[in-house]
Enzyme design. Sequence first.
Site, PDB file in Angstrom:
ATOM      1  N   CYS A 141     -30.906 -32.160 -45.228  1.00 21.09           N
ATOM      2  CA  CYS A 141     -30.153 -32.974 -44.272  1.00 21.09           C
ATOM      3  C   CYS A 141     -31.054 -33.994 -43.590  1.00 21.09           C
ATOM      4  O   CYS A 141     -30.636 -35.111 -43.272  1.00 21.09           O
ATOM      5  CB  CYS A 141     -29.481 -32.084 -43.236  1.00 21.09           C
ATOM      6  SG  CYS A 141     -30.615 -30.963 -42.371  1.00 21.09           S
ATOM      7  N   HIS A 287     -30.185 -28.815 -37.698  1.00 23.99           N
ATOM      8  CA  HIS A 287     -29.519 -29.718 -38.630  1.00 23.99           C
ATOM      9  C   HIS A 287     -29.791 -31.161 -38.218  1.00 23.99           C
ATOM     10  O   HIS A 287     -29.841 -31.476 -37.019  1.00 23.99           O
ATOM     11  CB  HIS A 287     -28.013 -29.437 -38.620  1.00 23.99           C
ATOM     12  CG  HIS A 287     -27.238 -30.085 -39.721  1.00 23.99           C
ATOM     13  ND1 HIS A 287     -27.658 -30.108 -41.032  1.00 23.99           N
ATOM     14  CD2 HIS A 287     -26.043 -30.745 -39.707  1.00 23.99           C
ATOM     15  CE1 HIS A 287     -26.756 -30.731 -41.772  1.00 23.99           C
ATOM     16  NE2 HIS A 287     -25.777 -31.140 -40.992  1.00 23.99           N
ATOM     17  N   ASN A 307     -21.922 -36.507 -40.794  1.00 24.98           N
ATOM     18  CA  ASN A 307     -22.564 -35.363 -41.428  1.00 24.98           C
ATOM     19  C   ASN A 307     -22.825 -35.663 -42.903  1.00 24.98           C
ATOM     20  O   ASN A 307     -22.440 -36.722 -43.415  1.00 24.98           O
ATOM     21  CB  ASN A 307     -21.675 -34.125 -41.275  1.00 24.98           C
ATOM     22  CG  ASN A 307     -22.445 -32.830 -41.385  1.00 24.98           C
ATOM     23  OD1 ASN A 307     -23.640 -32.811 -41.667  1.00 24.98           O
ATOM     24  ND2 ASN A 307     -21.764 -31.714 -41.168  1.00 24.98           N
TER      25      ASN A 307
END
Length: 368
Positions: A141, A287, A307
């Site tokens: 990520c 994240h 995201n």
Amino acid sequence: MAARTLLVTAALICAVFARRPKWHELSEKYSFERYLVDFHKVYSAEEKVYREANFKKNLQVILAHNKQGRSYKMGVNHLVDFDDSELVSMRGGRFEAAYEGKYSRPYVRKDGAVANESVDYRTVVPSVLTAVKDQGSCGDCWAHAVTEAIESSYAIATGELFVLSQQQVTSCTPLTGSCYSCNGSFPTLGYDYVVENGITEEWIYPFEAYNGSFPACKSNPYLPTPVQTIVNISGYTNVGSNSQPAVEEALSNLGPLSILVDASDWSFYETGIFDGCDYSVNISLDHAVNLVGYGTQDGSDYWIVRNSWAPSWGESGFIRLAKNAVPECGWNVGAAHSAGCFGVGPNQVWSCGQCGVLFAPQFPVVNI
């Protein structure tokens, strides 16, 4: 005419049943067999038993949450038959509180710069956001957050929007302690790599780590070595940590920011304003994502976050986080050992904003 009417009716019925259910259409009657069809999944007999158990457990979590009348709703998505360890592996955000980066710059407010009442880079024309990506089972990520922030920064500066290579950043950013590739890292290291090497387009260096593999850094065999650079950056700005006014101003005047968040309860988010991060417990910044705006709905303020869990997740790949006039803050305890690369440094860090959204915002400085 009657036969044609029957065919049209049958087609409409099939379309209704083929559509994935929204949160308000879910019940305990929603079966695993239907889920497999809806999400185009096929398993061996042995794995199917395991996946069905995960599905049933997670469906109960979703149904129980939606009965609470909260400001956000959960729904079924491609993650509902994952186990807890698989969900954790997708959250590869790390950080080293003591490491500001080799090419970091302090945020300097421009004369006359003010924050807009609202910002939404999803609606800018021509677009400055590429399509939402899917990192799959790889914990990179951090590389997606870096790549997408650079894409947007370059598009704002030049009017050209390139789809840049997440895989190059994932595979070629050097190992730092335990931070590397799908094992997880933090955006600062990715920015350091791009400053020194530049970044190419995705079609030249495509994404290969979807299944959680660790492809080695390579040059495209069809191009001269090194890989053809499309965009260069000279550094990155660390916007004031935990400063909501600074983040609002940076979003208004610079562009989307890469950030670290606690996404431990995001997996089954479908829609609404998420307020599920509880500061009475540990805020684990696990994240990396992009902050692309803020706004208000029915008197409730929110942040807009992009995201990298596929466009079918959340609100077309985005999530809205609650934005309070006075941000709530709390400690990420055990930070050095749970999220760091070296297991050293402060063991707890102070983070503010829903899910720590204000803790570590960064903006890449592109060369044009």
